[in-house]
Design an enzyme around this catalytic site. Structure first.
Site, PDB file in Angstrom:
ATOM      1  CG  HIS A  49      -2.022  -0.974   1.161  1.00 13.24           C
ATOM      2  ND1 HIS A  49      -3.090  -0.936   2.028  1.00 13.24           N
ATOM      3  CD2 HIS A  49      -2.256  -2.014   0.319  1.00 13.24           C
ATOM      4  CE1 HIS A  49      -3.933  -1.913   1.728  1.00 13.24           C
ATOM      5  NE2 HIS A  49      -3.443  -2.582   0.706  1.00 13.24           N
ATOM      6  CD  GLU A  51      -1.422   4.391   3.788  1.00 15.49           C
ATOM      7  OE1 GLU A  51      -2.511   4.937   4.054  1.00 15.49           O
ATOM      8  OE2 GLU A  51      -1.317   3.455   2.965  1.00 15.49           O
ATOM      9  CB  SER A  76      -9.055   6.886   5.750  1.00 15.73           C
ATOM     10  OG  SER A  76      -9.205   6.490   7.079  1.00 15.73           O
ATOM     11  CB  CYS A  78      -6.239  -0.338   5.155  1.00 16.71           C
ATOM     12  SG  CYS A  78      -4.540  -0.968   5.045  1.00 16.71           S
ATOM     13  CB  CYS A  81      -1.525   1.434   6.289  1.00 18.55           C
ATOM     14  SG  CYS A  81      -1.182   0.713   4.654  1.00 18.55           S
TER      15      CYS A  81
END
Length: 144
Positions: A49, A51, A76, A78, A81
């Site tokens: 992802h 992040e 936002s 998950c 992350c």
């Protein structure tokens, strides 16, 4: 420097590569020390992802650096992350938007992380376009 814009630039890069438009930067002492974007599609990765990519690209750091850092992300975070944010003790997260997906913001706040959501229109537009044009990719990314 506008750190959220740097995360948006990463998200746009991911979209241009055929992936999911989520980007992130890790900032320490007013300097970007890690940047990344969702590369699950590009790398065939189950975990890359935005992040996670930013953290990976920052490299191995002492706990004292994480404790003084801020993570900027276009969407936002998950649960995966958010777990990394908690694991490394990152105290601040700036979220571009949480309209298209509400991650684990309450978990982060409950553990003392300062979460700021800025409702950035460009972040929303990137995700809305992706969800409309590539819904199967989005459903895969969020585990549906």
């Amino acid at each position: 420097m506008d750190f959220l814009q740097a995360a948006i630039d990463e998200a746009s890069r991911g979209w241009d590569e055929g992936g999911i438009p989520i980007g992130s930067v890790l900032v320490y002492n007013n300097t970007i020390i890690g940047r990344g974007h969702n590369r699950r599609v590009q790398n065939g990765s189950p975990t890359l992802h935005g992040e996670m990519d930013a953290l990976e690209n920052a490299g191995r750091l002492p706990a004292s650096v994480y404790a003084e850092s801020t993570l900027y992300t276009t969407l936002s975070p998950c649960s995966m992350c958010s777990g990394a944010i908690l694991l490394y003790g990152i105290p601040r997260v700036v979220v571009g938007e949480n309209t298209t997906f509400l991650g684990e913001e309450e978990l982060l706040r409950s553990r003392g992380v300062k979460v700021t959501v800025v409702d950035n229109a460009e972040c929303v537009a990137l995700m809305e376009r992706m969800i409309a044009e590539r819904p199967e990719l989005w459903n895969e990314d969020i585990g549906e």
